[in-house]
Design an enzyme around this catalytic site. Sequence first.
Site, PDB file in Angstrom:
ATOM      1  N   CYS A   1      39.116  33.910  35.176  1.00 40.61           N
ATOM      2  CA  CYS A   1      39.702  32.937  34.240  1.00 40.61           C
ATOM      3  C   CYS A   1      38.897  32.900  32.948  1.00 40.61           C
ATOM      4  O   CYS A   1      37.671  32.988  32.971  1.00 40.61           O
ATOM      5  CB  CYS A   1      39.719  31.533  34.844  1.00 40.61           C
ATOM      6  SG  CYS A   1      40.746  31.361  36.318  1.00 40.61           S
TER       7      CYS A   1
ATOM      8  N   CYS B   1      38.597  28.755  44.489  1.00 42.81           N
ATOM      9  CA  CYS B   1      39.443  29.473  43.537  1.00 42.81           C
ATOM     10  C   CYS B   1      40.712  28.673  43.333  1.00 42.81           C
ATOM     11  O   CYS B   1      41.446  28.399  44.289  1.00 42.81           O
ATOM     12  CB  CYS B   1      39.782  30.883  44.027  1.00 42.81           C
ATOM     13  SG  CYS B   1      40.792  31.801  42.836  1.00 42.81           S
TER      14      CYS B   1
ATOM     15  N   CYS C   1      37.078  24.602  38.273  1.00 45.38           N
ATOM     16  CA  CYS C   1      36.364  25.525  39.165  1.00 45.38           C
ATOM     17  C   CYS C   1      34.887  25.623  38.795  1.00 45.38           C
ATOM     18  O   CYS C   1      34.551  25.806  37.616  1.00 45.38           O
ATOM     19  CB  CYS C   1      36.997  26.911  39.110  1.00 45.38           C
ATOM     20  SG  CYS C   1      36.205  28.117  40.183  1.00 45.38           S
TER      21      CYS C   1
ATOM     22  N   ASP D   1      61.213  47.303  32.758  1.00 42.63           N
ATOM     23  CA  ASP D   1      60.012  46.575  33.190  1.00 42.63           C
ATOM     24  C   ASP D   1      58.876  47.593  33.368  1.00 42.63           C
ATOM     25  O   ASP D   1      58.441  47.860  34.493  1.00 42.63           O
ATOM     26  CB  ASP D   1      60.277  45.808  34.489  1.00 42.63           C
ATOM     27  CG  ASP D   1      59.082  44.955  34.914  1.00 42.63           C
ATOM     28  OD1 ASP D   1      58.173  44.744  34.088  1.00 42.63           O
ATOM     29  OD2 ASP D   1      59.054  44.519  36.082  1.00 42.63           O
TER      30      ASP D   1
ATOM     31  N   GLN E   1      55.458  40.620  41.184  1.00 45.72           N
ATOM     32  CA  GLN E   1      55.111  39.686  40.125  1.00 45.72           C
ATOM     33  C   GLN E   1      54.048  38.743  40.669  1.00 45.72           C
ATOM     34  O   GLN E   1      54.066  38.363  41.841  1.00 45.72           O
ATOM     35  CB  GLN E   1      56.341  38.909  39.667  1.00 45.72           C
ATOM     36  CG  GLN E   1      57.398  39.769  38.984  1.00 45.72           C
ATOM     37  CD  GLN E   1      56.927  40.355  37.657  1.00 45.72           C
ATOM     38  OE1 GLN E   1      56.018  39.845  37.015  1.00 45.72           O
ATOM     39  NE2 GLN E   1      57.556  41.449  37.244  1.00 45.72           N
TER      40      GLN E   1
ATOM     41  N   CYS F   1      54.397  43.106  30.324  1.00 44.64           N
ATOM     42  CA  CYS F   1      53.129  42.440  30.631  1.00 44.64           C
ATOM     43  C   CYS F   1      52.093  42.714  29.546  1.00 44.64           C
ATOM     44  O   CYS F   1      50.900  42.480  29.756  1.00 44.64           O
ATOM     45  CB  CYS F   1      52.599  42.896  31.997  1.00 44.64           C
ATOM     46  SG  CYS F   1      52.324  44.675  32.126  1.00 44.64           S
TER      47      CYS F   1
ATOM     48  N   PHE G   1      62.203  51.450  35.762  1.00 50.92           N
ATOM     49  CA  PHE G   1      60.897  51.015  36.277  1.00 50.92           C
ATOM     50  C   PHE G   1      61.145  49.856  37.256  1.00 50.92           C
ATOM     51  O   PHE G   1      60.568  48.781  37.134  1.00 50.92           O
ATOM     52  CB  PHE G   1      59.957  50.576  35.153  1.00 50.92           C
ATOM     53  CG  PHE G   1      59.749  51.599  34.071  1.00 50.92           C
ATOM     54  CD1 PHE G   1      58.812  52.605  34.213  1.00 50.92           C
ATOM     55  CD2 PHE G   1      60.499  51.549  32.902  1.00 50.92           C
ATOM     56  CE1 PHE G   1      58.620  53.544  33.207  1.00 50.92           C
ATOM     57  CE2 PHE G   1      60.314  52.477  31.897  1.00 50.92           C
ATOM     58  CZ  PHE G   1      59.364  53.487  32.041  1.00 50.92           C
TER      59      PHE G   1
ATOM     60  N   CYS H   1      32.752  33.670  36.456  1.00 49.72           N
ATOM     61  CA  CYS H   1      33.770  34.514  37.080  1.00 49.72           C
ATOM     62  C   CYS H   1      34.713  35.061  36.013  1.00 49.72           C
ATOM     63  O   CYS H   1      35.125  34.350  35.091  1.00 49.72           O
ATOM     64  CB  CYS H   1      34.559  33.686  38.093  1.00 49.72           C
ATOM     65  SG  CYS H   1      35.940  34.568  38.847  1.00 49.72           S
TER      66      CYS H   1
ATOM     67  N   GLU I   1      62.828  54.559  39.749  1.00 51.40           N
ATOM     68  CA  GLU I   1      61.434  54.228  40.037  1.00 51.40           C
ATOM     69  C   GLU I   1      60.684  55.495  40.433  1.00 51.40           C
ATOM     70  O   GLU I   1      61.206  56.332  41.178  1.00 51.40           O
ATOM     71  CB  GLU I   1      61.359  53.199  41.162  1.00 51.40           C
ATOM     72  CG  GLU I   1      59.978  52.895  41.686  1.00 51.40           C
ATOM     73  CD  GLU I   1      59.013  52.426  40.612  1.00 51.40           C
ATOM     74  OE1 GLU I   1      57.856  52.876  40.630  1.00 51.40           O
ATOM     75  OE2 GLU I   1      59.426  51.608  39.745  1.00 51.40           O
TER      76      GLU I   1
END
Length: 400
Positions: free
Chosen positions: A59, A134, A50, A331, A238, A357, A265, A56, A285
Site C-alpha cells: 500500500c 493486512c 495497518c 482487455d 480481476q 490496467c 485477450f 510494506c 486468448e
Amino acid sequence: MTDTGEIIRIASRGDGVTADGRHVPFAAPGDRLNPGGGLIHGPHHAEPPCPHFQLCGGCQLQHLDDATLEIFVRDRIIHALTAQDIPMPEFMPVHVSPPQSRRRVAVRSAWAGKQFQLGFSSEKSHRIVDLTQCDTMVLELFAVLQPLRAFLAPRIGPKRNVEIKLALVDQGVDVLIENWSPEGLETHEAMTGFATANRLARLSIDDGFGPTTYWEPEPATVTLGGIAVAYPPYGFLQATKDGEQALLRAVQDIVGESKLVADLFSGLGTFAFGIASGRKVFAAEAERAALLSMKAATGKAGLQLFAEHRDLFRRPLIPAELNRFQAVILDPPRAGAREQVTELSKSEVAKIAYVSCNPSSFARDAKMLIAAGYKLQRIWPVGQFRWSTHVELAGEFTRQ
C-alpha cells in the site's frame, strides 16, 4: 497569496506535491509543511489502519481519506490522457474497492535469523515484511498465512525462499507454492494434513516445471457470468469481485444491444460469459490453460461462444475479421494492445470497450484510435487495488 507549503495533489507514485512543486512522502491534499520540515495534517489526512504502512510495499495511500482516493484514481487517468493531448470524455463515477476485498495475492518467504517470515516486499526493496495484519486481502486468504508459516518453516531451509500464490475460488482458498519440491513421506503426509485442516480448495506445488496439484477434493472453479469455470492454479482474475462487477457493468453498457461481439485477450471469460446471454461471442486468448477452461465451461452451458487459441500480439485480428462484429472488447496486459489497436483503427467496428490496467498504455492506444476516426465517449475509473497507485478503467469508443 499562495501557500507554497500546502499539499495540493497526489503524484502518480503516491507522494504529495506542494504548490511550488516539492514532493512529500505520505502527505495528503490540505496538509502543510511547517518551517521545520514536518507535516501538519489537514482534513483529508486519514489514520492508516495497518501497522505495516510505510514499510510494506503493498500500500502507498493508506494516509488518504476515501474522497481523496477517488480523486487520485480519476486524476491518474486524466493525466495520462492529457499527456497524449486527448480531449476529456465524460467520466462516470469512480469505483474504489473496500478494505479486505483482494481475492488474489502473492506473498514471499524469507528468513530473518531464526524467524521464518511471510509477507510482501518493502517498497523498492527485497526485504520481506512479515504480515501480522493486512487490510487489503479477504479474510479467508489472510487466515491461511499463519498455518502456512507453521507448515513451511520446518521444511524450508534458510537459504531457500518460496513464493506463495493465493486465490479465493468457489470452493475456498487455492494455494500454489513455488520454488519448492516436497520430499519424503512425512512431508507429503503433512501437506495432506495442512490442506485438510485448513479446508483448502486446492494445494499445488511448482518446483520450476509447472504446477502439480497435490490436493483438490473437487475441481476448483470461479463463477463468471453465472457459469462455473475451471480455475488453473493462480490463473488471472480481476483483483476484487466488486471491481470485476464494476468493469463488467461498464462493458455491458458499452456493448449495449450488439449481438455479434468479439472479446479479445479474454482470459477465463470474465467479460465473454458476462455478456454471452442472447449474443454470439468470439473470444481470443493466448494462455492455453485459460482457453481450455473457457471452452469446457462453454460446452456445458450451451452458449453461442466460440473460443480460439490466438496470440494477439503476433497475430491480431485483421479488419476483414473484425468487421464481422458490432462491438469489440479489449482487455490486454499492462503493455496495452498496440498491434491489435493498429488493426482496429483500420476496421469498421462500431463500438469498442477497452478495459485497461495501465492508464498510460490506454492513452497511447486511445490516441491511435482517435486519429483513425473513433471518439472516446466515456471512462469508468476503477480502483481495485485499494490504497495502491495501481489504477484500472473501462473506456468507450465509438466510430464516428
